[in-house]
Design a protein around this motif. Structure first.
Motif, PDB file in Angstrom:
ATOM      1  N   LEU A  31      16.384   4.825  20.545  1.00 26.17           N
ATOM      2  CA  LEU A  31      16.351   4.687  18.626  1.00 26.17           C
ATOM      3  C   LEU A  31      15.156   3.295  18.236  1.00 26.17           C
ATOM      4  O   LEU A  31      14.885   4.227  17.169  1.00 26.17           O
ATOM      5  N   THR A  35      11.426   5.347  15.846  1.00 25.54           N
ATOM      6  CA  THR A  35      11.244   4.552  14.770  1.00 25.54           C
ATOM      7  C   THR A  35       9.456   3.649  15.150  1.00 25.54           C
ATOM      8  O   THR A  35       8.872   3.649  13.942  1.00 25.54           O
ATOM      9  N   GLY A  84      15.187  10.269  16.768  1.00 19.64           N
ATOM     10  CA  GLY A  84      16.590   8.612  16.048  1.00 19.64           C
ATOM     11  C   GLY A  84      18.079   9.369  16.048  1.00 19.64           C
ATOM     12  O   GLY A  84      18.499   7.891  15.765  1.00 19.64           O
ATOM     13  N   ARG A 100      20.926  -0.383  15.548  1.00 19.98           N
ATOM     14  CA  ARG A 100      19.162   0.286  15.032  1.00 19.98           C
ATOM     15  C   ARG A 100      18.705  -0.694  14.090  1.00 19.98           C
ATOM     16  O   ARG A 100      18.699  -0.741  13.659  1.00 19.98           O
TER      17      ARG A 100
END
Length: 121
Positions: A31, A35, A84, A100
């Motif tokens: 994840l 990002t 993601g 996250r």
């Protein structure tokens, strides 16, 4: 199994890491990649607990279905989100909250870079 993993990154080097810890860490890493690096497609996938030597005879998922989400993510252009996501059987799921969290992702990446001597990005 990542949902019961620990955010104690001291376990990376202490020998105390559990399988669940490693699943949380790899989910957070996937994840983070999604990002932090524009143009990168990165997802985390839970293939389910399948009847292998590791999963054991009591595993309740279909072994033949275990790879289908990965194949689908790699071959379909209309996946939402395009990066993601945390997936189980082609369904978007909510991962462990730490996966996250930017601060946890940053500490994990820094520790992995330190341990491996390889800069990520």
């Amino acid at each position: 199994m990542h949902r019961s993993g620990s955010t104690d990154l001291g376990r990376l080097t202490s020998g105390a890491a559990t399988y669940n810890d490693t699943k949380l860490w790899v989910t957070a890493l996937a994840l983070a990649c999604a990002t932090r690096w524009e143009g990168t497609t990165s997802h985390a996938v839970d293939p389910g607990r399948v009847p292998t030597r590791m999963g054991g005879p009591g595993a309740n998922d279909d072994l033949s279905a275990g790879h289908q989400t990965q194949t689908w993510l790699a071959t379909h252009a209309d996946v939402t989100p395009s990066t993601g996501g945390y997936w189980y059987h082609q369904q978007l799921q909510t991962p462990h909250s730490a996966a996250r969290q930017t601060d946890f992702q940053t500490r994990l990446i820094q520790d992995l870079e330190h341990l491996t001597g390889t800069k990520l990005g």
